[in-house]
Design an enzyme around this catalytic site. Structure first.
Site, PDB file in Angstrom:
ATOM      1  N   GLU A   1       0.868  -1.272  -0.136  1.00 30.46           N
ATOM      2  CA  GLU A   1      -0.075   0.099  -0.005  1.00 30.46           C
ATOM      3  C   GLU A   1       1.040   1.169   0.072  1.00 30.46           C
ATOM      4  OE1 GLU A   1      -2.455   0.571   3.577  1.00 30.46           O
ATOM      5  OE2 GLU A   1      -2.950   2.581   2.887  1.00 30.46           O
TER       6      GLU A   1
ATOM      7  N   ILE B   1       3.378  15.509  -4.263  1.00 33.46           N
ATOM      8  CA  ILE B   1       4.811  15.539  -4.299  1.00 33.46           C
ATOM      9  C   ILE B   1       5.450  14.368  -3.616  1.00 33.46           C
ATOM     10  CG2 ILE B   1       7.068  17.104  -3.768  1.00 33.46           C
ATOM     11  CD1 ILE B   1       5.474  19.237  -4.334  1.00 33.46           C
TER      12      ILE B   1
ATOM     13  N   LYS C   1     -20.502  11.021  -9.539  1.00 26.87           N
ATOM     14  CA  LYS C   1     -19.549  11.817 -10.575  1.00 26.87           C
ATOM     15  C   LYS C   1     -18.340  10.900 -10.839  1.00 26.87           C
ATOM     16  CE  LYS C   1     -22.099  15.270 -11.631  1.00 26.87           C
ATOM     17  NZ  LYS C   1     -22.677  15.220 -13.106  1.00 26.87           N
ATOM     18  N   THR C   2     -18.098  10.633 -12.076  1.00 34.49           N
ATOM     19  CA  THR C   2     -16.989   9.614 -12.315  1.00 34.49           C
ATOM     20  C   THR C   2     -15.689  10.631 -12.633  1.00 34.49           C
ATOM     21  OG1 THR C   2     -17.526   9.668 -14.853  1.00 34.49           O
ATOM     22  CG2 THR C   2     -18.494   7.976 -13.251  1.00 34.49           C
TER      23      THR C   2
ATOM     24  N   PRO D   1     -13.851  12.682 -11.159  1.00 33.32           N
ATOM     25  CA  PRO D   1     -12.624  12.634 -10.323  1.00 33.32           C
ATOM     26  C   PRO D   1     -11.660  11.409 -10.605  1.00 33.32           C
ATOM     27  CG  PRO D   1     -14.486  13.496  -9.098  1.00 33.32           C
ATOM     28  CD  PRO D   1     -14.814  13.122 -10.446  1.00 33.32           C
TER      29      PRO D   1
ATOM     30  N   CYS E   1      -0.797  -0.224  30.306  1.00 31.00           N
ATOM     31  CA  CYS E   1       0.464   0.400  30.265  1.00 31.00           C
ATOM     32  C   CYS E   1       0.503   1.411  31.050  1.00 31.00           C
ATOM     33  CB  CYS E   1       0.563   0.826  29.117  1.00 31.00           C
ATOM     34  SG  CYS E   1       2.439   1.365  28.767  1.00 31.00           S
TER      35      CYS E   1
ATOM     36  N   MET F   1      -1.867   0.914  33.935  1.00 32.47           N
ATOM     37  CA  MET F   1      -1.387  -0.129  35.114  1.00 32.47           C
ATOM     38  C   MET F   1      -0.594   0.638  36.059  1.00 32.47           C
ATOM     39  SD  MET F   1       1.873  -2.361  35.100  1.00 32.47           S
ATOM     40  CE  MET F   1       2.305  -3.625  36.137  1.00 32.47           C
ATOM     41  N   GLN F   2       0.358   1.469  35.524  1.00 32.16           N
ATOM     42  CA  GLN F   2       0.941   2.464  36.296  1.00 32.16           C
ATOM     43  C   GLN F   2       0.404   3.466  37.103  1.00 32.16           C
ATOM     44  OE1 GLN F   2       3.661   4.201  33.416  1.00 32.16           O
ATOM     45  NE2 GLN F   2       4.704   2.542  32.642  1.00 32.16           N
TER      46      GLN F   2
ATOM     47  N   HIS G   1       0.632  -4.022  25.774  1.00 32.07           N
ATOM     48  CA  HIS G   1      -0.611  -3.679  24.914  1.00 32.07           C
ATOM     49  C   HIS G   1      -1.421  -4.979  24.451  1.00 32.07           C
ATOM     50  CE1 HIS G   1       0.011   0.664  25.336  1.00 32.07           C
ATOM     51  NE2 HIS G   1       1.139   0.382  25.245  1.00 32.07           N
TER      52      HIS G   1
ATOM     53  N   GLU H   1      -4.044  -5.199  23.407  1.00 30.58           N
ATOM     54  CA  GLU H   1      -5.026  -4.773  22.222  1.00 30.58           C
ATOM     55  C   GLU H   1      -4.204  -4.816  20.873  1.00 30.58           C
ATOM     56  OE1 GLU H   1      -3.643  -2.734  24.331  1.00 30.58           O
ATOM     57  OE2 GLU H   1      -3.138  -0.859  23.463  1.00 30.58           O
TER      58      GLU H   1
HETATM   59  N1  GLN Z   1       4.247   6.828  29.476  1.00 33.59           N
HETATM   60  C1  GLN Z   1       4.373   5.590  30.118  1.00 33.59           C
HETATM   61  C2  GLN Z   1       5.639   4.899  29.844  1.00 33.59           C
HETATM   62  O1  GLN Z   1       6.359   5.505  28.986  1.00 33.59           O
HETATM   63  C3  GLN Z   1       3.179   4.513  29.570  1.00 33.59           C
HETATM   64  C4  GLN Z   1       3.292   4.269  28.011  1.00 33.59           C
HETATM   65  C5  GLN Z   1       2.132   3.903  27.479  1.00 33.59           C
HETATM   66  O2  GLN Z   1       1.199   3.671  28.251  1.00 33.59           O
HETATM   67  N2  GLN Z   1       2.295   3.101  26.440  1.00 33.59           N
HETATM   68  O3  GLN Z   1       6.089   3.837  30.760  1.00 33.59           O
END
Ligand code: GLN
Length: 544
Positions: free
Chosen positions: A139, A147, A186-187, A189, A382, A385-386, A516, A518
């Site tokens: 991609e 440019i 409209k075609t 573009p 992250c 958690m902190q 992370h 996710e």
């Molecule tokens: N700022 C925090 C650190 O650097 C947490 C980073 C984050 O949440 N990805 O440890």
């Protein structure tokens, strides 16, 4: 040898090129092919790691520790193929490597130029590390006519020639706008954009036309005629109800069949799309819904939390419920505590995501306290958690000055900068005031979980590997005091030095993770933490 599919965009940006690449990758896979998807970004940053989430959306981290474009998240979620550092390159990185070579004298006195040096570097990048796949989808970021993207399009032109007949296909994604006053699509573009691309020496084989209304046969024929492609290769792409409906929709419009045809390959068997049919069915007819609040900092731009948004939806897919996400600005809870109860009380679960910097931290700590005291399911990722550790330190462990050194010098560094850790490349060391780009603890690291922990029960194992992106870490000097206050350290790095997971055994669902999760969740394989978190939200919804 791998075949190449080059994907460019025209007319406007934000046409869903990345999603189209991801969906096509999934369709080719469903036909039994092995795929790899790559992204070329024409901007001059070396990687998106130092860009604001408002500028660029989320930074997607790969197992091998690269900070990449969020489109790689789509690629991975749709194909299940783990992205690598070699799957995303920016013009900045290309120029950085060329200039480094020039300084070393590698060019032996030659004048260093866009053609051939930059284009050669782009071609080398596109073709490297592709022996194990049948198709490489590339991609090109940006819009034809920019440019910045010129050297990339030129490299595509050359590469198509180098690869030879039948070894590459060019797909151009355009917009067919609807003019309400005239009641017409409209075609023009699209015609202009294809002409622009063709003038750079790249004739598209397949056109993907994004439109808000069905494309009439007459317009399809017109686009085919003016743009020099077969009518069947003009693929209409209407907005989909969910991104996970996109593969089925493109298949119904013939995209994968046209790509196979453009390569001159035999049609082969129909793809097996059962996995996508099931996902779409679960999204279309949920058996209930839950409301999850994400208390964060970049809530004005959903792209800033792209993978998180998707992982929560995957948690819903796993449990057959719809997940309504409420994006809540943490700063709302600062100064004005009266906002906390009305905003958080209606939620079935609370999540504090990753973040950088002090802004909003106090509001997040207030939200964590609410989740802990009211026994609302809590997931801290992250930074989340902190801050859960800081919350416990301040409110339960008698350390009112608890803070993170990320916010400045503190007498109680419950969260502090990591100065040393072991990576696959050996010992890593960092100093205060060092470079910000690419120097965090990045990528996949293993963690060992306590056998009797909630986390181990959720994962179904005590050895995990998850992706990281952080510079700070919970300070183990406070471990005993935090554990005495009910916050158990149940996941650690294998050497026992870096906390990876904390949880509260006295709470229905309270988990903080330094990584992370996710980033690894997929619609067809929801991440266990998100599946379990949403299951806890369902239980909570029955209580309130
Ligand atoms: N700022 C925090 C650190 O650097 C947490 C980073 C984050 O949440 N990805 O440890």
């Amino acid at each position: 040898m791998a075949r190449f599919i080059f994907i460019t965009g025209g007319v406007v940006s934000s046409l869903g090129k990345g999603l189209m690449a991801a969906a096509l990758g999934a369709l080719l896979q469903a036909r039994g092919y092995r795929v790899r998807i790559r992204k070329f970004d024409p901007y001059l940053n070396v990687d998106p790691g130092t860009m604001s989430p408002y500028q660029h959306g989320e930074v997607y981290v790969t197992d091998d520790g690269a900070e990449t474009d969020l489109d790689l998240g789509h690629y991975e979620r749709f194909t299940g193929v783990a992205s690598r550092r070699s799957d995303n390159v920016t013009a900045g990185r290309i120029y950085q490597s060329i200039i480094a070579r020039e300084r070393r004298g590698d060019y032996l006195g030659a004048t260093v130029q866009v053609i051939p040096h930059v284009t050669d570097a782009i071609k080398a990048f596109a073709t490297a590390d592709t022996d194990d796949v049948d198709f490489v989808l590339c991609e090109i970021g940006g819009t034809v006519g920019d440019i910045e993207s010129l050297p990339f399009i030129e490299a595509v032109r050359q590469l198509r020639n180098d690869l030879g007949r039948g070894m590459s296909v060019s797909i151009h994604v355009t917009l067919v706008p609807y003019i309400a006053a005239a009641g017409e699509l409209k075609t023009k573009p699209t015609q202009h954009s294809v002409r622009e691309l063709a003038s750079l020496g790249v004739q598209p084989d397949v056109l993907v036309c994004r439109c808000e209304h069905p494309l009439p046969e007459s317009e399809r024929r017109k686009i085919a005629l003016f743009c020099n492609v077969p009518k069947e290769a003009v693929i209409p792409a209407l907005d989909a109800p969910s991104i996970y409906a996109v593969p089925l929709q493109y298949h119904a419009e013939g995209l994968d069949a046209q790509v196979i045809h453009a390569f001159g390959l035999p049609p082969g068997r129909e793809p097996d799309l059962a996995r996508w049919v099931d996902i779409v069915d679960r999204l279309k007819s949920p058996e209930g819904s839950v409301t999850v609040g994400v208390v964060g900092k970049y809530v004005g731009l959903p792209d800033a939390y792209k993978s998180l948004n998707e992982a929560l939806i995957h948690g819903g897919i796993a449990n057959r419920v719809r997940v309504d996400i409420r994006w809540i600005d943490a700063e709302l809870f600062e100064g004005d505590a009266s906002e906390i109860v009305p905003r958080l009380e209606p939620l079935h679960a609370i999540l504090v995501p990753g973040a950088f910097g002090e802004r909003g931290a106090e509001g997040k700590i207030a939200a964590i306290r609410f989740a802990r005291e009211r026994r609302v399911p809590y997931l801290g990722i992250c930074f989340g958690m902190q801050m859960a550790c800081v919350e416990t330190a301040r409110n339960l462990a008698g350390i009112p000055a608890a803070s993170s050194t990320e916010f400045g010098p503190t007498s109680e560094p419950v969260v502090g900068m990591i100065h040393e850790w072991m990576s696959a490349e050996g010992l890593q060391q960092r100093e205060e005031g060092g470079d910000l780009g690419g120097t965090m603890r990045l990528g996949a690291y293993p963690a060992v979980l306590a056998g009797n922990s909630h986390a181990a029960a959720i994962y179904g194992t005590t050895e995990i590997s998850e992706r990281h992106r952080h510079r700070y870490e919970v300070n183990t000097a406070y471990r005993e005091r935090l554990e005495a206050a009910g916050l158990a350290f149940t996941g650690m790095s294998p050497d026992g030095r870096l906390p990876e997971i904390v949880e509260r055994p006295d709470h229905p669902w309270f988990i903080g993770v330094q990584f992370h999760p996710e980033l690894k969740s997929k619609p067809f394989a929801p991440h266990p933490l998100f599946a379990s978190f949403i299951a806890a939200a369902i239980r909570q919804s029955r209580l309130v």
